[in-house]
Design a protein around this motif. Structure first.
Motif, mmCIF file in Angstrom:
data_model
loop_
_atom_site.group_PDB
_atom_site.id
_atom_site.type_symbol
_atom_site.label_atom_id
_atom_site.label_comp_id
_atom_site.label_asym_id
_atom_site.label_seq_id
_atom_site.Cartn_x
_atom_site.Cartn_y
_atom_site.Cartn_z
ATOM 1 N N MET A 170 7.921 8.088 7.729
ATOM 2 C CA MET A 170 6.597 8.337 7.016
ATOM 3 C C MET A 170 6.966 8.340 5.515
ATOM 4 N N ILE A 171 6.114 7.758 4.630
ATOM 5 C CA ILE A 171 6.287 7.923 3.143
ATOM 6 C C ILE A 171 5.408 9.205 2.698
ATOM 7 N N VAL A 172 5.969 10.107 2.483
ATOM 8 C CA VAL A 172 5.319 11.522 2.051
ATOM 9 C C VAL A 172 4.979 11.796 0.939
ATOM 10 N N SER A 173 3.807 12.902 0.922
ATOM 11 C CA SER A 173 3.466 13.323 -0.661
ATOM 12 C C SER A 173 3.937 14.625 -0.823
ATOM 13 N N GLY A 174 4.040 14.979 -2.103
ATOM 14 C CA GLY A 174 4.334 16.425 -2.493
ATOM 15 C C GLY A 174 3.485 17.344 -1.713
ATOM 16 N N ARG A 175 2.352 17.130 -1.541
ATOM 17 C CA ARG A 175 1.242 18.102 -0.777
ATOM 18 C C ARG A 175 1.883 18.040 0.711
ATOM 19 N N GLU A 176 2.232 17.098 1.095
ATOM 20 C CA GLU A 176 2.737 17.047 2.609
ATOM 21 C C GLU A 176 3.981 17.997 2.666
ATOM 22 N N LEU A 177 4.826 17.885 1.592
ATOM 23 C CA LEU A 177 6.221 18.576 1.673
ATOM 24 C C LEU A 177 6.045 19.803 1.074
ATOM 25 N N GLN A 178 4.805 20.475 0.885
ATOM 26 C CA GLN A 178 4.365 21.658 0.288
ATOM 27 C C GLN A 178 5.229 22.058 -0.841
ATOM 28 N N LEU A 179 5.484 21.025 -1.591
ATOM 29 C CA LEU A 179 6.030 21.200 -2.924
ATOM 30 C C LEU A 179 5.170 22.359 -3.981
ATOM 31 N N PRO A 180 5.590 23.225 -4.613
ATOM 32 C CA PRO A 180 4.828 23.876 -5.524
ATOM 33 C C PRO A 180 3.967 23.324 -6.529
ATOM 34 N N ASN A 181 2.802 23.489 -6.711
ATOM 35 C CA ASN A 181 1.850 22.726 -7.709
ATOM 36 C C ASN A 181 1.666 21.222 -7.345
ATOM 37 N N ALA A 182 1.992 20.665 -6.247
ATOM 38 C CA ALA A 182 1.734 19.458 -5.893
ATOM 39 C C ALA A 182 0.450 18.935 -5.867
ATOM 40 N N PRO A 183 -0.174 18.059 -6.331
ATOM 41 C CA PRO A 183 -1.566 17.644 -6.130
ATOM 42 C C PRO A 183 -2.041 17.568 -4.874
ATOM 43 N N GLN A 184 -2.951 18.184 -4.553
ATOM 44 C CA GLN A 184 -3.761 18.272 -3.300
ATOM 45 C C GLN A 184 -4.804 17.146 -3.093
ATOM 46 N N ARG A 185 -4.319 15.910 -3.069
ATOM 47 C CA ARG A 185 -4.985 14.791 -2.604
ATOM 48 C C ARG A 185 -3.744 13.775 -2.196
ATOM 49 N N PRO A 186 -4.337 12.607 -1.325
ATOM 50 C CA PRO A 186 -3.565 11.706 -0.960
ATOM 51 C C PRO A 186 -2.717 11.014 -2.000
ATOM 52 N N GLY A 187 -1.528 10.394 -1.421
ATOM 53 C CA GLY A 187 -0.736 9.640 -2.434
ATOM 54 C C GLY A 187 0.844 10.038 -2.277
ATOM 55 N N ALA A 188 1.654 9.085 -2.280
ATOM 56 C CA ALA A 188 2.735 9.051 -1.912
ATOM 57 C C ALA A 188 3.741 9.921 -3.365
ATOM 58 N N LEU A 189 4.731 10.649 -2.811
ATOM 59 C CA LEU A 189 5.379 11.542 -4.085
ATOM 60 C C LEU A 189 6.218 10.093 -4.452
ATOM 61 N N ILE A 190 5.844 9.698 -5.767
ATOM 62 C CA ILE A 190 6.794 8.843 -6.428
ATOM 63 C C ILE A 190 7.829 9.601 -7.350
ATOM 64 N N LEU A 191 8.950 9.243 -7.030
ATOM 65 C CA LEU A 191 10.074 10.106 -7.760
ATOM 66 C C LEU A 191 10.672 9.335 -8.997
ATOM 67 N N PRO A 192 11.050 9.909 -9.998
ATOM 68 C CA PRO A 192 11.663 8.992 -11.205
ATOM 69 C C PRO A 192 12.717 8.035 -10.764
ATOM 70 N N ALA A 193 12.865 7.161 -11.418
ATOM 71 C CA ALA A 193 13.712 6.033 -10.921
ATOM 72 C C ALA A 193 15.019 6.365 -10.785
ATOM 73 N N ASP A 194 15.605 7.468 -11.747
ATOM 74 C CA ASP A 194 16.861 7.673 -11.455
ATOM 75 C C ASP A 194 17.026 9.157 -10.885
ATOM 76 N N TYR A 195 16.129 9.676 -9.931
ATOM 77 C CA TYR A 195 16.056 10.794 -9.554
ATOM 78 C C TYR A 195 17.146 11.286 -8.419
ATOM 79 N N GLN A 196 17.270 10.355 -7.601
ATOM 80 C CA GLN A 196 18.421 10.551 -6.767
ATOM 81 C C GLN A 196 18.720 9.110 -6.121
ATOM 82 N N PRO A 197 20.025 8.936 -5.754
ATOM 83 C CA PRO A 197 20.526 7.682 -5.173
ATOM 84 C C PRO A 197 19.773 7.413 -3.663
#
Length: 213
Positions: A170-197
């Motif tokens: 499953m490709i998950v959202s910030g909301r589904e990961l319960q990250l602080p202040n994540a948008p409470q709407r559907p949508g994958a969490l798109i990370l910055p291109a150089d965030y992690q390998p």
């Protein structure tokens, strides 16, 4: 596969061990403080309930998923053997939340909102994951909950199908990961291109500041 959880507020001193997805027809067998749940048709073990588990593992200062060590799994296997069950628990310490790269995203032939992705998670073959995220597209960096992951809300990710198409993860959202202040709407969490390998375990600690208030 081995997924374990401990919720003393709701279930008392009981460790839940899950090996396979639930089925409609189950068989329940209890010996002393251990209960085995199995598939009534195949005999495969679905999971175990370990009651009074602190007598075996000591105090578990956890409320939710438990990441057992190899020694703890060995102690539980010894408890199974002592109660006439098979010592079949195998430690699983592979990361279940990893950084992935969506290589391709194509329209699902039987849906107007689902997309079939090929997502690189750092292994030999990309995962085929069906996603309903409205912002899904190719060439983005995302967080993938792999098969065997337990989401923060307790949902377990199993292999499955969405409208006839196989999906493994499953490709998950910030909301589904319960990250602080994540948008409470559907949508994958798109990370910055150089965030992690790609393929690295997702850094939950670092992610606590991904979204600003």
């Amino acid at each position: 596969m081995l997924i374990t959880s401990y919720n003393p507020t709701q279930l008392g001193d009981t460790l839940i061990a899950i090996l396979r997805p639930d089925v409609a027809e189950q068989k329940i067998e209890s010996h002393a403080t251990v209960t085995r749940i199995s598939d009534a048709k195949t005999g495969d073990t679905l999971g175990y309930n370990f009651f009074d588990v602190s007598k075996t593992l000591g105090t578990l200062d956890v409320n939710g998923q438990v990441h057992l060590t190899a020694d703890q799994v060995e102690e539980l296997n010894a408890l199974l053997t002592a109660n006439d069950f098979e010592a079949e628990l195998v430690v699983d310490d592979t990361p279940k939340f990893v950084v992935g790269h969506v290589d391709t995203a194509e329209a699902h032939p039987k849906s107007d909102h689902l997309q079939i992705t090929k997502t690189d998670v750092g292994t030999d073959q990309p995962l085929q994951i069906v996603s309903g995220s409205p912002n899904m597209q190719a060439d983005i960096l995302v967080v993938v909950a792999k098969v065997g992951a337990m989401m923060p809300d307790g949902l377990i990710i199993w292999p499955g199908e969405l409208r006839g198409v196989e999906s493994n993860g499953m490709i998950v959202s910030g909301r589904e990961l319960q990250l602080p202040n994540a948008p409470q709407r559907p949508g994958a969490l798109i990370l910055p291109a150089d965030y992690q390998p790609v393929g690295e375990p997702f850094d939950f600690k670092r992610a606590q500041t991904l979204f600003t208030a």
